[in-house]
Design an enzyme around this catalytic site. Structure first.
Site, PDB file in Angstrom:
ATOM      1  CE  LYS A  16      -2.310  -0.869   3.820  1.00 50.45           C
ATOM      2  NZ  LYS A  16      -1.668  -2.133   4.278  1.00 50.45           N
ATOM      3  NE  ARG A  91      -3.903  -0.479  10.426  1.00 49.99           N
ATOM      4  CZ  ARG A  91      -2.837  -0.021   9.766  1.00 49.99           C
ATOM      5  NH1 ARG A  91      -2.878   1.117   9.139  1.00 49.99           N
ATOM      6  NH2 ARG A  91      -1.743  -0.728   9.748  1.00 49.99           N
ATOM      7  NE  ARG A 130       7.576  -2.767   5.853  1.00 50.05           N
ATOM      8  CZ  ARG A 130       6.266  -2.531   5.982  1.00 50.05           C
ATOM      9  NH1 ARG A 130       5.554  -2.195   4.925  1.00 50.05           N
ATOM     10  NH2 ARG A 130       5.682  -2.656   7.153  1.00 50.05           N
ATOM     11  NE  ARG A 163       6.539  -0.298   9.806  1.00 51.01           N
ATOM     12  CZ  ARG A 163       5.309  -0.246   9.300  1.00 51.01           C
ATOM     13  NH1 ARG A 163       5.118   0.229   8.080  1.00 51.01           N
ATOM     14  NH2 ARG A 163       4.275  -0.654   9.990  1.00 51.01           N
ATOM     15  NE  ARG A 174       2.499  -4.238  11.434  1.00 47.33           N
ATOM     16  CZ  ARG A 174       3.453  -4.250  10.491  1.00 47.33           C
ATOM     17  NH1 ARG A 174       4.574  -4.911  10.678  1.00 47.33           N
ATOM     18  NH2 ARG A 174       3.264  -3.596   9.384  1.00 47.33           N
TER      19      ARG A 174
HETATM   20  P1  AMP Z   1       1.188   1.029   8.885  1.00 42.97           P
HETATM   21  O1  AMP Z   1       2.363   1.870   8.543  1.00 42.97           O
HETATM   22  O2  AMP Z   1      -0.039   1.374   8.094  1.00 42.97           O
HETATM   23  O3  AMP Z   1       1.498  -0.453   8.866  1.00 42.97           O
HETATM   24  O4  AMP Z   1       0.802   1.388  10.406  1.00 42.97           O
HETATM   25  C1  AMP Z   1       1.733   1.167  11.443  1.00 42.97           C
HETATM   26  C2  AMP Z   1       1.053   1.231  12.797  1.00 42.97           C
HETATM   27  O5  AMP Z   1       0.461   2.531  12.973  1.00 42.97           O
HETATM   28  C3  AMP Z   1      -0.102   0.261  13.006  1.00 42.97           C
HETATM   29  O6  AMP Z   1       0.341  -1.028  13.391  1.00 42.97           O
HETATM   30  C4  AMP Z   1      -0.872   0.974  14.116  1.00 42.97           C
HETATM   31  O7  AMP Z   1      -0.207   0.850  15.356  1.00 42.97           O
HETATM   32  C5  AMP Z   1      -0.769   2.422  13.685  1.00 42.97           C
HETATM   33  N1  AMP Z   1      -1.864   2.827  12.765  1.00 42.97           N
HETATM   34  C6  AMP Z   1      -1.730   3.251  11.466  1.00 42.97           C
HETATM   35  N2  AMP Z   1      -2.921   3.559  10.937  1.00 42.97           N
HETATM   36  C7  AMP Z   1      -3.844   3.316  11.913  1.00 42.97           C
HETATM   37  C8  AMP Z   1      -5.257   3.425  11.986  1.00 42.97           C
HETATM   38  N3  AMP Z   1      -5.988   3.841  10.931  1.00 42.97           N
HETATM   39  N4  AMP Z   1      -5.860   3.105  13.159  1.00 42.97           N
HETATM   40  C9  AMP Z   1      -5.158   2.696  14.234  1.00 42.97           C
HETATM   41  N5  AMP Z   1      -3.828   2.560  14.225  1.00 42.97           N
HETATM   42  C10 AMP Z   1      -3.161   2.866  13.088  1.00 42.97           C
END
Ligand code: AMP
Length: 221
Positions: A16, A91, A130, A163, A174
């Site tokens: 994404k 989410r 990654r 990360r 996750r």
């Molecule tokens: P991502 O980079 O999209 O994988 O997001 C990394 C982390 O950010 C997730 O595992 C959550 O802890 C937090 N996060 C990102 N977007 C959201 C969301 N829409 N709602 C809640 N937590 C989020």
């Protein structure tokens, strides 16, 4: 002119972020990724960053109110006039409902929900290799898509890091969180008769990009 509004949906590791950034450049609309925004705040050690750090580190969702506020503020900015790409939001069903309200306040009626689909085994491979740029968050993969110089971002010269939530244990968490809390968002859109367009996320970055663009410009919903 009609705004181009895209919601990029799918589990962690399906591309994404990579696709969001590329399509954003191609269509000159911003890529809005809640994960990127919050990681930047954590790096800056801002009050928001301190509030969310622990959730991100543990692979858990940040409380809805915090993320919804971030999106509400971000969508008010001028650069969203032509449209935008949402990555990692909504989410939860609660976030999807809030987004609907926000869209009606902003008079946004048309948007595309794209679901990027990749098998679980491939996700694990992608996430274990990654690396992301600490500065601009561009993603690389040490096996499939390495940077020109090891540890250095091709785009901005920033340092590449792993990360914290890409460890095997956090990835499992996750994916679990995704299945429990995020997958129901698809049913939410289906109940509203909003088509969720499935995009095959396997193949080269270029191939997946083309699939996304043709879905965006396909006239059907
Ligand atoms: P991502 O980079 O999209 O994988 O997001 C990394 C982390 O950010 C997730 O595992 C959550 O802890 C937090 N996060 C990102 N977007 C959201 C969301 N829409 N709602 C809640 N937590 C989020």
């Amino acid at each position: 002119m009609e705004k181009i509004v895209i919601i990029l949906f799918g589990p962690p590791g399906v591309g994404k972020g990579t696709q969001g950034k590329i399509v954003s450049r191609e269509l000159t609309i911003p890529h809005i990724a809640t994960g990127d925004i919050m990681r930047e705040e954590v790096e800056l050690r801002s009050p928001l960053g301190l509030k969310v750090k622990d959730f991100l580190g543990r692979g858990l969702l940040v409380p809805d109110e915090i993320v919804i506020d971030i999106i509400r503020e971000r969508l008010k900015k001028d650069d969203t006039q032509k449209g935008f790409i949402l990555d990692g939001f909504p989410r939860t069903v609660n976030q999807a409902e809030s987004l609907d309200k926000l869209f009606s306040e902003l008079n946004i009626k048309d948007y595309k929900v794209l679901y990027i689909d990749v098998p679980d085994e491939e996700i694990l491979k992608r996430l274990s290799g990654r690396r992301i740029c600490r500065n601009c968050q561009t993603a690389y993969n040490i096996y499939f898509n390495p940077p020109k110089k090891e540890g250095v971002c091709d785009v901005c010269g920033g340092e590449l890091i792993r990360r914290e939530d890409d460890s095997e244990e956090k990835v499992k968490k996750r994916l679990e969180v995704y299945k429990e809390q995020t997958l129901p968002v698809i049913q939410y859109y289906q109940r509203k008769n909003r088509k969720v367009i499935k995009i095959d996320g396997l193949g080269t970055v270029e191939e997946v990009k083309k699939r996304i663009l043709s879905a965006v410009f396909d006239s059907g919903r």
